[in-house]
Scaffold this motif. Sequence first.
Motif, PDB file in Angstrom:
ATOM      1  N   TRP A  17       0.812  -1.224   0.000  1.00 29.46           N
ATOM      2  CA  TRP A  17       0.000   0.000   0.000  1.00 29.46           C
ATOM      3  C   TRP A  17       0.842   1.269   0.000  1.00 29.46           C
ATOM      4  CZ3 TRP A  17      -0.463   3.690   4.032  1.00 29.46           C
ATOM      5  CH2 TRP A  17      -1.509   4.618   3.865  1.00 29.46           C
ATOM      6  N   ARG A  49       3.503 -17.278  -1.419  1.00 28.51           N
ATOM      7  CA  ARG A  49       2.983 -16.335  -0.416  1.00 28.51           C
ATOM      8  C   ARG A  49       1.566 -15.952  -0.810  1.00 28.51           C
ATOM      9  NH1 ARG A  49       4.434 -16.930   3.577  1.00 28.51           N
ATOM     10  NH2 ARG A  49       4.156 -14.845   4.409  1.00 28.51           N
ATOM     11  N   VAL A  51      -1.201 -12.927  -0.475  1.00 26.02           N
ATOM     12  CA  VAL A  51      -1.323 -11.515  -0.107  1.00 26.02           C
ATOM     13  C   VAL A  51      -2.804 -11.184   0.042  1.00 26.02           C
ATOM     14  CG1 VAL A  51      -1.323 -10.604  -2.490  1.00 26.02           C
ATOM     15  CG2 VAL A  51      -0.500  -9.165  -0.609  1.00 26.02           C
ATOM     16  N   SER A  56       0.584  -4.339   4.755  1.00 29.90           N
ATOM     17  CA  SER A  56       1.662  -4.448   5.742  1.00 29.90           C
ATOM     18  C   SER A  56       2.853  -3.632   5.238  1.00 29.90           C
ATOM     19  CB  SER A  56       2.075  -5.904   5.942  1.00 29.90           C
ATOM     20  OG  SER A  56       0.969  -6.633   6.445  1.00 29.90           O
ATOM     21  N   VAL A  60       6.284  -9.065   4.566  1.00 27.37           N
ATOM     22  CA  VAL A  60       5.669 -10.337   4.985  1.00 27.37           C
ATOM     23  C   VAL A  60       4.998 -11.080   3.838  1.00 27.37           C
ATOM     24  CG1 VAL A  60       5.260 -10.184   7.481  1.00 27.37           C
ATOM     25  CG2 VAL A  60       3.803  -8.902   5.912  1.00 27.37           C
ATOM     26  N   GLY A 112      -9.991  -2.448  13.549  1.00 29.17           N
ATOM     27  CA  GLY A 112      -8.933  -1.444  13.603  1.00 29.17           C
ATOM     28  C   GLY A 112      -9.389  -0.155  12.937  1.00 29.17           C
ATOM     29  N   ASP A 113      -8.415   0.658  12.553  1.00 27.45           N
ATOM     30  CA  ASP A 113      -8.705   1.975  11.972  1.00 27.45           C
ATOM     31  C   ASP A 113      -9.298   1.914  10.579  1.00 27.45           C
ATOM     32  OD1 ASP A 113      -7.657   3.270  14.095  1.00 27.45           O
ATOM     33  OD2 ASP A 113      -5.690   3.606  13.200  1.00 27.45           O
ATOM     34  N   GLY A 121      -5.214 -11.701   6.304  1.00 25.63           N
ATOM     35  CA  GLY A 121      -4.064 -10.807   6.440  1.00 25.63           C
ATOM     36  C   GLY A 121      -4.085 -10.109   7.792  1.00 25.63           C
ATOM     37  N   THR A 125      -1.207 -10.924  11.272  1.00 25.63           N
ATOM     38  CA  THR A 125      -0.272  -9.990  11.904  1.00 25.63           C
ATOM     39  C   THR A 125      -0.807  -9.458  13.240  1.00 25.63           C
ATOM     40  OG1 THR A 125      -1.233  -8.081  10.753  1.00 25.63           O
ATOM     41  CG2 THR A 125       0.586  -9.224   9.643  1.00 25.63           C
ATOM     42  N   ALA A 126      -1.871 -10.101  13.761  1.00 23.69           N
ATOM     43  CA  ALA A 126      -2.473  -9.658  15.040  1.00 23.69           C
ATOM     44  C   ALA A 126      -2.981  -8.218  14.959  1.00 23.69           C
ATOM     45  CB  ALA A 126      -1.507  -9.828  16.209  1.00 23.69           C
ATOM     46  N   LEU A 172       1.782 -14.959  10.199  1.00 24.52           N
ATOM     47  CA  LEU A 172       2.450 -14.283   9.073  1.00 24.52           C
ATOM     48  C   LEU A 172       2.423 -15.156   7.808  1.00 24.52           C
ATOM     49  CD1 LEU A 172       3.738 -13.057  11.803  1.00 24.52           C
ATOM     50  CD2 LEU A 172       5.540 -12.260  10.312  1.00 24.52           C
ATOM     51  N   GLY A 173       1.430 -15.992   7.700  1.00 24.17           N
ATOM     52  CA  GLY A 173       1.311 -16.837   6.508  1.00 24.17           C
ATOM     53  C   GLY A 173       2.424 -17.860   6.399  1.00 24.17           C
ATOM     54  N   LEU A 178      -4.545 -19.905   4.892  1.00 26.61           N
ATOM     55  CA  LEU A 178      -5.825 -19.863   5.606  1.00 26.61           C
ATOM     56  C   LEU A 178      -6.915 -19.706   4.543  1.00 26.61           C
ATOM     57  CD1 LEU A 178      -4.777 -17.401   8.480  1.00 26.61           C
ATOM     58  CD2 LEU A 178      -4.696 -19.908   8.464  1.00 26.61           C
ATOM     59  N   ARG A 297      -7.960   5.766   4.857  1.00 28.23           N
ATOM     60  CA  ARG A 297      -6.653   6.425   4.984  1.00 28.23           C
ATOM     61  C   ARG A 297      -6.096   6.577   3.568  1.00 28.23           C
ATOM     62  NH1 ARG A 297      -8.095   7.006   9.561  1.00 28.23           N
ATOM     63  NH2 ARG A 297      -7.069   6.349  11.481  1.00 28.23           N
ATOM     64  N   ARG A 338      -3.227   3.396  21.496  1.00 29.74           N
ATOM     65  CA  ARG A 338      -4.394   2.511  21.693  1.00 29.74           C
ATOM     66  C   ARG A 338      -4.093   1.441  22.735  1.00 29.74           C
ATOM     67  NH1 ARG A 338      -5.624   0.985  15.475  1.00 29.74           N
ATOM     68  NH2 ARG A 338      -3.356   1.141  15.288  1.00 29.74           N
ATOM     69  N   HIS A 387       4.406  -4.619  16.163  1.00 28.32           N
ATOM     70  CA  HIS A 387       3.296  -5.092  15.318  1.00 28.32           C
ATOM     71  C   HIS A 387       3.935  -5.900  14.197  1.00 28.32           C
ATOM     72  CE1 HIS A 387      -0.005  -5.136  12.491  1.00 28.32           C
ATOM     73  NE2 HIS A 387      -0.774  -4.390  13.253  1.00 28.32           N
TER      74      HIS A 387
END
Length: 436
Positions: A17, A49, A51, A56, A60, A112-113, A121, A125-126, A172-173, A178, A297, A338, A387
């Motif tokens: 991103w 991998r 995505v 991220s 990762v 989250g935000d 994903g 990454t929690a 983290l894959g 999954l 964002r 947070r 994170h």
Amino acid sequence: MANTINKPETGAEWSNWSGNQTASPSAILVPADLHALKTLMKTAPGPVRVVGAGHSFTPVAATDGTLLKLDRMGLVHSVDKAKKTAWVNAGARLKDLSPALEAYGLAFRNLGDINVQSLAGAISTATHGTGETLSCLSAEILSFKVLTAAGELVTVSRDENRDLFEACQVSLGAIGILVEAEVQLVDAYRLHRKTSAEPLADLLASAKTRWQTLRNYEFFYVPFSGYGISISHELTDAPASPREESDDDDAVLGLKRARDYAPDDLASRKQFLAGAFAEFEGENVIGNSWELLASERNVPFNEMEYHLPEGAALDVLQEVITYIETERPDVFFPIEVRKSARDDIWLSPFNDGSRISIAVHAYAEDEYDFFFSHIEPIFRRAGGRPHWGKLHSLTHADLTGLYPEFDRFCQVRREVDPDGRFLSPYLKTLFEPGTI
Ligand SMILES: Cc1cc2nc3c(=O)[nH]c(=O)nc-3n(C[C@H](O)[C@H](O)[C@H](O)COP(=O)(O)OP(=O)(O)OC[C@H]3O[C@@H](n4cnc5c(N)ncnc54)[C@H](O)[C@@H]3O)c2cc1C
């Protein structure tokens, strides 16, 4: 080769991103169904991998082998309204899952935000929101259907293949793909959102009580201003109120203009910011949970976020602010603070107690080396854990010391992926340094 089962994306270049991670995969493929995915798992060049939304900041998801996307594999597969659970495509985006689940009267307990990430994903990454009693998203997963490196689809939960389940919850894959996730949900709910501008001293003094008394509480400190914005969300049965589109992006661009106008004249900048805060009207709105918790964002940035032990976090915040306001006049993005509740997941940063998360941001076109040279050491000295999807410099040796179950995770990983099909060079630095 192009076919409709494993749809290739044109131009096999990939970037995340913010644009700080790029890769040239030999193929980017979007399988249409499980059969196609299984075939790929056996035949596609590695490292394989998956995505999600590419949100991220670390590599990762990057690979020069095969990059997979699960976007075509459905949305909600089944719902148990009595138990408030649903099986969903793990690759589906949170922004698509939320309205689909709302149609069943259900919702994610927290978000989250933003909500453009894929569920898998975010879990991997929690990813977390904020709230004294609210855990990261990974803790809401009851079971997975995971495709192993051997091409076998295995169902894992606390009662079935438990070690594999524990490892998949934040992975983290690196464990497997999954494919489906069973999520614990709650009844759809509305929230009352209030925002206000306050001096930093007041934000610091009230933070503990606000986390204890408000469902969701966070604040953003605006560097060089002495002021921040507090944001709270409380449950309500009141009807939704009219709401204007969020102007977060405009606000950030305003901060950038203040920085660009007088980069080194901090007195003028402080004066400008004081004027902006004096005009800040704040929000007082009611709406459904997922529309209020997550926003857009659109001003790109890079980010480092560490999760700090509660007792140390606010002192750490002050140390970070002092460093930025003394040494880094280029910084204009707000610092986000947070809190998340404890869980028991092997690689969750929150598995030893609730933690307060502090995030620093740099505009995507600005350099961010100072995150590593000056801010990360402050976080680390205080016992912070990074994170998993945001910038950090930790490798295997650091992580074994930070996570009691780290070696166990690596052992399960090796057992289920002995040939390292999922191991990109970056993942090796975390999980298998001996194979680099
Ligand atoms: C603007 C912005 C705002 C953010 N806000 C927050 C926030 O509020 N809270 C927070 O905690 N984080 C936040 N993040 C970080 C973000 O939530 C995480 O980095 C998350 O992992 C991104 O999800 P994604 O779908 O883009 O995953 P990706 O970045 O694409 O992938 C992340 C990891 O998941 C793995 N993965 C993806 N799909 C699968 C699958 N099906 N099976 C196995 N592994 C898989 C990938 O291989 C990779 O290891 C934000 C990031 C950005 C850019």
